[in-house]
Design a protein around this motif. Sequence first.
Motif, PDB file in Angstrom:
ATOM      1  N   GLY A  60       0.729  -1.134  -0.039  1.00  0.00           N
ATOM      2  CA  GLY A  60      -0.007   0.073   0.067  1.00  0.00           C
ATOM      3  C   GLY A  60       0.834   1.193   0.168  1.00  0.00           C
ATOM      4  O   GLY A  60       0.344   2.279  -0.598  1.00  0.00           O
ATOM      5  N   ILE A  64       0.610   4.512  -2.753  1.00  0.00           N
ATOM      6  CA  ILE A  64       0.204   5.839  -2.639  1.00  0.00           C
ATOM      7  C   ILE A  64       1.540   6.591  -3.262  1.00  0.00           C
ATOM      8  O   ILE A  64       1.473   7.592  -4.088  1.00  0.00           O
ATOM      9  CB  ILE A  64       0.356   6.091  -1.065  1.00  0.00           C
ATOM     10  N   THR A  85      -3.202   9.617  10.900  1.00  0.00           N
ATOM     11  CA  THR A  85      -3.296   8.420   9.833  1.00  0.00           C
ATOM     12  C   THR A  85      -2.097   7.609  10.003  1.00  0.00           C
ATOM     13  O   THR A  85      -1.446   7.713  10.993  1.00  0.00           O
ATOM     14  CB  THR A  85      -3.235   8.944   8.152  1.00  0.00           C
ATOM     15  N   ASP A 157      -6.548   7.517   0.120  1.00  0.00           N
ATOM     16  CA  ASP A 157      -5.772   6.527   0.627  1.00  0.00           C
ATOM     17  C   ASP A 157      -6.874   5.637   1.074  1.00  0.00           C
ATOM     18  O   ASP A 157      -7.476   5.811   2.098  1.00  0.00           O
ATOM     19  CB  ASP A 157      -5.022   6.998   1.745  1.00  0.00           C
ATOM     20  N   SER A 181      -4.159  -0.922  -0.013  1.00  0.00           N
ATOM     21  CA  SER A 181      -3.077  -1.816   0.636  1.00  0.00           C
ATOM     22  C   SER A 181      -3.807  -3.141   0.888  1.00  0.00           C
ATOM     23  O   SER A 181      -5.264  -3.192   1.346  1.00  0.00           O
ATOM     24  CB  SER A 181      -2.550  -1.526   2.047  1.00  0.00           C
ATOM     25  N   TYR A 183      -2.395  -5.566   2.835  1.00  0.00           N
ATOM     26  CA  TYR A 183      -1.720  -5.974   4.000  1.00  0.00           C
ATOM     27  C   TYR A 183      -2.800  -6.779   4.849  1.00  0.00           C
ATOM     28  O   TYR A 183      -4.021  -6.851   4.647  1.00  0.00           O
ATOM     29  CB  TYR A 183      -1.451  -4.858   4.955  1.00  0.00           C
ATOM     30  N   LYS A 186      -5.957  -6.082   6.606  1.00  0.00           N
ATOM     31  CA  LYS A 186      -7.143  -5.011   5.926  1.00  0.00           C
ATOM     32  C   LYS A 186      -8.286  -5.779   5.651  1.00  0.00           C
ATOM     33  O   LYS A 186      -8.427  -7.164   5.323  1.00  0.00           O
ATOM     34  CB  LYS A 186      -6.390  -4.302   4.622  1.00  0.00           C
ATOM     35  N   TYR A 311      -4.497   5.978  15.760  1.00  0.00           N
ATOM     36  CA  TYR A 311      -3.091   5.776  16.129  1.00  0.00           C
ATOM     37  C   TYR A 311      -2.718   6.415  17.424  1.00  0.00           C
ATOM     38  O   TYR A 311      -3.202   7.532  17.842  1.00  0.00           O
ATOM     39  CB  TYR A 311      -2.308   6.016  14.981  1.00  0.00           C
TER      40      TYR A 311
HETATM   41  C1  LIG Z   1      -1.942  -0.141   5.783  1.00  0.00           C
HETATM   42  C2  LIG Z   1      -2.000   1.385   5.289  1.00  0.00           C
HETATM   43  C3  LIG Z   1      -1.083   1.817   4.559  1.00  0.00           C
HETATM   44  C4  LIG Z   1       0.127   1.179   4.066  1.00  0.00           C
HETATM   45  O1  LIG Z   1      -0.025  -0.032   3.530  1.00  0.00           O
HETATM   46  P1  LIG Z   1       1.205  -0.944   3.362  1.00  0.00           P
HETATM   47  O2  LIG Z   1       0.692  -2.156   2.614  1.00  0.00           O
HETATM   48  O3  LIG Z   1       1.076  -1.590   4.946  1.00  0.00           O
HETATM   49  O4  LIG Z   1       2.290  -0.541   2.906  1.00  0.00           O
HETATM   50  C5  LIG Z   1      -1.352   3.065   4.265  1.00  0.00           C
HETATM   51  N1  LIG Z   1      -2.281   3.965   4.714  1.00  0.00           N
HETATM   52  C6  LIG Z   1      -3.130   3.490   5.718  1.00  0.00           C
HETATM   53  C7  LIG Z   1      -4.381   4.399   6.097  1.00  0.00           C
HETATM   54  C8  LIG Z   1      -3.037   2.136   6.135  1.00  0.00           C
HETATM   55  O5  LIG Z   1      -3.976   1.768   7.013  1.00  0.00           O
END
Ligand SMILES: *Cc1c(COP(=O)(O)O)cnc(C)c1O
Length: 375
Positions: A60, A64, A85, A157, A181, A183, A186, A311
């Motif tokens: 992710g 970006i 964020t 984002d 993303s 990840y 998610k 966060y």
């Molecule tokens: C997870 C996340 C990212 C980054 O994604 P990765 O795949 O971990 O690099 C960017 N922005 C937000 C808001 C996220 O939650």
Amino acid sequence: MKVPFLDLVSQQNEIADEVLPKWQQLFATSAFIGGQPVDDFESEFAAYCGVEHAVGVANGTDAIELALRAVGVEVGGEVILPANTFIATAEAVSRIGAIPVLVDVDPVHLLIDPDAVVAAITQRTQAIVPVHLYGQVAPVERILQLTAGSGIPVIEDNAQAQGSSSPVGRAGSLGTIAATSFYPGKNLGAAGDAGAVTTNDPELAHIVRSLGAHGSTTKYVHDRIGVNSRLDAIQAVVLSAKLRRLDDWNARRRAAAEYYWHLLSTVEGVTAPTPVAGTVPVWHLYVVQVDERERVLTELAEHGVSAAIHYPTPLHLTEAYSGLGLGRGSYRIAEDSSDRILSLPMFPHITRAQQEYVVEQLAAAVARSSAGLPV
Ligand SMILES: *Cc1c(COP(=O)(O)O)cnc(C)c1O
């Protein structure tokens, strides 16, 4: 009882029968980079978001960065983004050598404040990055209205909100271009790192694809200096299987959110999240606000409830971004909320019994605080 913050194993169990034979096939052919599974997933994800193009990338943060570079963000350019964020939103800007310009958020949804965006625009502003935080749709439309005629591109984002929508369309289709993303944690997660860029603009999609493949769309013809950021076939196979279940999983998150509201309606001292009117959120995170958050978090953990904070530190107060020279008091809402926010366990497979236990323990912890009783 123990309630995990999230349960990924149940997700993999749902798709294992479908994915494992395909992984076996991939091993047999060893076609790991790109290929049909990646092409297929890209078309499926574009259709899902309601855009013409999706380009798979490695994660992710890269998504970006490549989206920013595609719209023309350069060294020294300014990019406006919210102060609360995940740090990746700002890192992507910094990696280009551009400058993250932070703005505060609205006090109700903790999403980027469109008026603060307008106030932060300068001659050097090269992009605006609203974040669909917690699975809620950020006010992209409002930002587009307020900045109409400026030509400043808006990059969503969309890491936390795959499947959410406003009346105009799904997250990922609302701005000039969007980054997401996959990840594992998610709403739509891979079996490792992965990400994608979505857009209706064929030229931007082409640039992102080229940037992610060493600045090239024809082997050994390099039009620009790019990076290596591609989606692996083994991830695409997982993502296609999960995409087919995403609406169901998001609906289950919404049902869980409804149940939390119901349970919390009789609990004093806990502020439940407020959905953005007229949108369909996907509750990547269910974030409540409480006093004495650290104590409440610790006590929940002691009673088997894994909550979290998303966060704990607004970007300007992190060591990493101390160079921005912005002290406490710069973004009051991001700062005040960061001391109060608490993400409750939230995932598609959470049970009602688990939610009841979470709220029971949360109510007890909060009551101990207001009553000043020992734990
Ligand atoms: C997870 C996340 C990212 C980054 O994604 P990765 O795949 O971990 O690099 C960017 N922005 C937000 C808001 C996220 O939650």
